[in-house]
Structures are given as structure tokens and as C-alpha cells.
Write a protein that holds these residues in place. Structure first.
Motif, PDB file in Angstrom:
ATOM      1  N   THR A  73     -11.668   1.337  -3.758  1.00  0.00           N
ATOM      2  CA  THR A  73     -10.839   0.047  -3.796  1.00  0.00           C
ATOM      3  C   THR A  73      -9.468   0.659  -3.768  1.00  0.00           C
ATOM      4  O   THR A  73      -8.344   0.059  -3.151  1.00  0.00           O
ATOM      5  CB  THR A  73     -11.113  -0.500  -5.356  1.00  0.00           C
ATOM      6  OG1 THR A  73     -12.283  -1.089  -5.016  1.00  0.00           O
ATOM      7  CG2 THR A  73     -10.000  -1.639  -5.399  1.00  0.00           C
ATOM      8  N   ASP A  75      -3.639  -1.029   2.739  1.00  0.00           N
ATOM      9  CA  ASP A  75      -3.380  -2.676   2.750  1.00  0.00           C
ATOM     10  C   ASP A  75      -4.393  -3.334   3.536  1.00  0.00           C
ATOM     11  O   ASP A  75      -4.410  -4.516   4.225  1.00  0.00           O
ATOM     12  CB  ASP A  75      -2.091  -2.767   3.704  1.00  0.00           C
ATOM     13  CG  ASP A  75      -0.809  -2.244   3.118  1.00  0.00           C
ATOM     14  OD1 ASP A  75      -0.414  -2.935   1.923  1.00  0.00           O
ATOM     15  OD2 ASP A  75      -0.017  -1.701   3.650  1.00  0.00           O
ATOM     16  N   ALA A 110      -2.349  -6.191 -10.496  1.00  0.00           N
ATOM     17  CA  ALA A 110      -0.992  -6.045 -10.011  1.00  0.00           C
ATOM     18  C   ALA A 110      -0.085  -5.778 -11.143  1.00  0.00           C
ATOM     19  O   ALA A 110       0.662  -5.080 -11.193  1.00  0.00           O
ATOM     20  CB  ALA A 110      -0.645  -6.821  -9.124  1.00  0.00           C
ATOM     21  N   PHE A 161      -6.076  -6.337  -1.449  1.00  0.00           N
ATOM     22  CA  PHE A 161      -5.225  -6.382  -2.336  1.00  0.00           C
ATOM     23  C   PHE A 161      -5.655  -6.650  -3.836  1.00  0.00           C
ATOM     24  O   PHE A 161      -6.733  -7.113  -3.765  1.00  0.00           O
ATOM     25  CB  PHE A 161      -4.115  -7.399  -2.038  1.00  0.00           C
ATOM     26  CG  PHE A 161      -3.336  -7.352  -0.780  1.00  0.00           C
ATOM     27  CD1 PHE A 161      -2.175  -6.425  -0.685  1.00  0.00           C
ATOM     28  CD2 PHE A 161      -4.043  -7.527   0.366  1.00  0.00           C
ATOM     29  CE1 PHE A 161      -1.536  -6.170   0.441  1.00  0.00           C
ATOM     30  CE2 PHE A 161      -3.216  -7.252   1.600  1.00  0.00           C
ATOM     31  CZ  PHE A 161      -2.149  -6.674   1.698  1.00  0.00           C
ATOM     32  N   PRO A 162      -4.996  -6.280  -4.965  1.00  0.00           N
ATOM     33  CA  PRO A 162      -5.521  -6.410  -6.305  1.00  0.00           C
ATOM     34  C   PRO A 162      -5.337  -8.004  -6.510  1.00  0.00           C
ATOM     35  O   PRO A 162      -4.316  -8.632  -6.263  1.00  0.00           O
ATOM     36  CB  PRO A 162      -4.713  -5.522  -7.095  1.00  0.00           C
ATOM     37  CG  PRO A 162      -3.517  -5.323  -6.389  1.00  0.00           C
ATOM     38  CD  PRO A 162      -3.844  -5.480  -4.862  1.00  0.00           C
ATOM     39  N   TRP A 189      -6.541  -0.439  -1.057  1.00  0.00           N
ATOM     40  CA  TRP A 189      -5.240  -1.007  -1.439  1.00  0.00           C
ATOM     41  C   TRP A 189      -3.989  -0.309  -0.715  1.00  0.00           C
ATOM     42  O   TRP A 189      -3.154  -0.943  -0.317  1.00  0.00           O
ATOM     43  CB  TRP A 189      -4.979  -0.917  -2.971  1.00  0.00           C
ATOM     44  CG  TRP A 189      -5.773  -1.944  -3.653  1.00  0.00           C
ATOM     45  CD1 TRP A 189      -6.663  -2.961  -3.300  1.00  0.00           C
ATOM     46  CD2 TRP A 189      -5.945  -1.938  -5.286  1.00  0.00           C
ATOM     47  NE1 TRP A 189      -7.135  -3.313  -4.359  1.00  0.00           N
ATOM     48  CE2 TRP A 189      -6.741  -3.151  -5.592  1.00  0.00           C
ATOM     49  CE3 TRP A 189      -5.548  -1.068  -6.316  1.00  0.00           C
ATOM     50  CZ2 TRP A 189      -7.224  -3.047  -6.701  1.00  0.00           C
ATOM     51  CZ3 TRP A 189      -5.756  -1.429  -7.457  1.00  0.00           C
ATOM     52  CH2 TRP A 189      -6.547  -2.087  -8.002  1.00  0.00           C
ATOM     53  N   GLU A 190      -4.092   1.002  -0.618  1.00  0.00           N
ATOM     54  CA  GLU A 190      -3.109   1.932  -0.257  1.00  0.00           C
ATOM     55  C   GLU A 190      -3.025   1.784   1.522  1.00  0.00           C
ATOM     56  O   GLU A 190      -2.226   1.831   2.266  1.00  0.00           O
ATOM     57  CB  GLU A 190      -3.400   3.437  -0.462  1.00  0.00           C
ATOM     58  CG  GLU A 190      -3.152   3.512  -2.022  1.00  0.00           C
ATOM     59  CD  GLU A 190      -3.022   5.088  -2.513  1.00  0.00           C
ATOM     60  OE1 GLU A 190      -3.470   5.927  -1.551  1.00  0.00           O
ATOM     61  OE2 GLU A 190      -2.734   5.336  -3.690  1.00  0.00           O
ATOM     62  N   GLY A 221       0.852  -1.402   0.103  1.00  0.00           N
ATOM     63  CA  GLY A 221      -0.046   0.114   0.041  1.00  0.00           C
ATOM     64  C   GLY A 221       0.824   1.499  -0.027  1.00  0.00           C
ATOM     65  O   GLY A 221       0.436   2.363  -0.633  1.00  0.00           O
TER      66      GLY A 221
END
Length: 235
Positions: free
Chosen positions: A32, A39, A48, A42-43, A36-37, A4
Motif C-alpha cells: 500500500t 501515485d 493522510a 491514495f490514503p 501511494w508513493e 507520492g
């Protein structure tokens, strides 16, 4: 550093991209990207990989790297178009060449009547392996940027003219508190900024490919690190 944190670092390096803009590119919601940033999510692998393509990094770097080392020390990553300028330089090869080179150039400037000289410097590459490995020496060049109206009979140092040139620049706050990590990492951060934004390092005889400038602002020592760029695209 976490995935993240790396993602947030790369997003901001990419022309100040917002979460909304990244979400649009990835076909997901802004929420979303935020997850992700932080944590908290997760993608998928394919996404990714698309992130890696967008930010010109490897999957290992994105997921497990430490892309923003010493981030608190670095500020104001930017592009600057430096106008043409003239300078004189002096190079030293020794165990501690930086102080000797800067001292010599400062003394030259004083002898020529230049008040408050603007001094820059860079590593001097023409050092033999014997000097490096046996004598633990390295090279450093210091230069004084000449005032526009400077005319002098001081001829012991060659006056060099550089044409206008674009540079990627980063500012380091208090660089000498950990010089052996902060300064090299500043160069790495700048190179990452250039990769993310599709900029190429320009190396040519007629321009300085990189240099450093130390100055004080409100009692705080700062260093600007410059790397010449060849890309015609603005940011």
C-alpha cells in the motif's frame, strides 16, 4: 511535485524510514505504501492527516507541495558533531560582499602562514533597511578556521573559540550553477529535515547558528550547509 513523491521524500527524511516501517505505523501493508508513493493509490483522509502528524507537515504541503525541489543537487543529509574550534572572521556590507569577505580572510590566512585555509561563511544580519532597499546591499561574513596548533602575532582579527556543537548538514553539488535557488532551498530542505525528526534550531551567542563551506572533490565544487541543532536526541 506529486503526493507520492512528497511522501517518499518525507519517509526518507525521517531517519531513513523504510516502507515496511511506515506501513507498520499506518496499519497498512508495504504494498500500500508503495502504491501511494507511485501515485497509483491514495490514503483516506484520516490516514493522510495521520501522515501529516507523523511528518510534521500540513495537508496542503503533503498533497500539493514541492518538498524536494532540486533534489538531484542535494546529497547526504546528516547530523555532525563538530568539535571545538577557533576561528577569525571578517564581515563586509556591500553589493557583492561574499567575494570581498572571502578574499580578505584568505589574504589574512596567507599573511599568517596558514596553508590551504579552511574558509566558512554566512549571511551577516546587521544591515539597515536603507542599505537593503535603497543601495541594494547585503552583508556577508567569512571566517578562517584556525589549525589546532596555530599561534601567531597576527592580531588584527579577533580569535573566537566555539565549543563543540551538533549541526544538521546537507551537501549541494555544483551550488553556483543556480546559486539563488539551490542554496536557499538547501536551507529549506534542512529545516524540513529538522522538523520531521523533531530537532530544534539552536541560536546562541556562543555558537555559529548556521554557515556554509565550499570545497572541491574530484574536480566537482560542493557546498556543505550547516544549521545548529539543540535537540538532545540522536538519529
Amino acid at each position: 511535485m506529486s503526493f507520492g513523491q512528497n511522501l517518499q521524500f518525507l519517509r526518507k527524511m525521517h531517519k531513513g524510514m523504510t516502507q515496511d516501517k511506515l506501513a507498520e505505523k499506518m496499519g497498512v501493508s508495504r504494498q500500500t505504501i508503495s502504491k501511494w508513493e507511485m501515485d497509483s493509490a491514495f490514503p483516506e483522509m484520516e490516514t493522510a492527516i495521520e501522515l501529516c502528524k507523523l511528518f510534521s507537515c500540513s495537508l496542503d504541503e503533503l498533497l500539493r507541495g514541492n518538498m524536494n525541489s532540486d533534489s538531484d543537487a542535494y546529497t547526504n543529509i546528516r547530523l555532525e558533531e563538530l568539535p571545538s574550534f577557533r576561528y577569525v572572521r571578517y564581515a563586509v556590507i556591500s553589493g557583492m560582499p561574499e567575494d570581498d569577505a572571502v578574499k580578505h580572510v584568505n589574504a589574512w590566512a596567507t599573511s599568517c602562514g596558514i596553508e590551504q585555509p579552511e574558509i566558512i561563511g554566512w549571511d551577516f544580519p546587521f544591515v539597515s533597511q536603507e542599505q537593503i532597499n535603497v543601495y541594494h546591499m547585503h552583508g556577508y561574513a567569512a571566517a578562517c578556521i584556525l589549525p589546532p596548533c596555530f599561534h601567531s602575532t597576527c592580531t588584527d582579527l579577533e580569535i573566537i573559540t566555539q565549543a563543540s556543537q551538533r549541526y544538521a548538514v546537507i551537501t549541494i553539488s555544483e551550488p553556483f550553477r543556480a546559486a539563488f535557488s539551490l542554496i536557499p532551498n538547501a536551507y529549506k530542505t534542512l529545516m524540513r529535515y529538522m522538523e520531521v525528526n523533531g530537532l530544534q534550531h539552536k541560536q546562541a551567542k556562543e555558537i555559529l547558528p548556521c554557515f556554509e563551506k565550499v570545497y572541491e572533490t574530484d574536480g566537482i565544487t560542493n557546498m556543505d550547509v550547516y544549521i545548529a541543532v539543540a535537540s538532545p536526541y540522536g538519529l
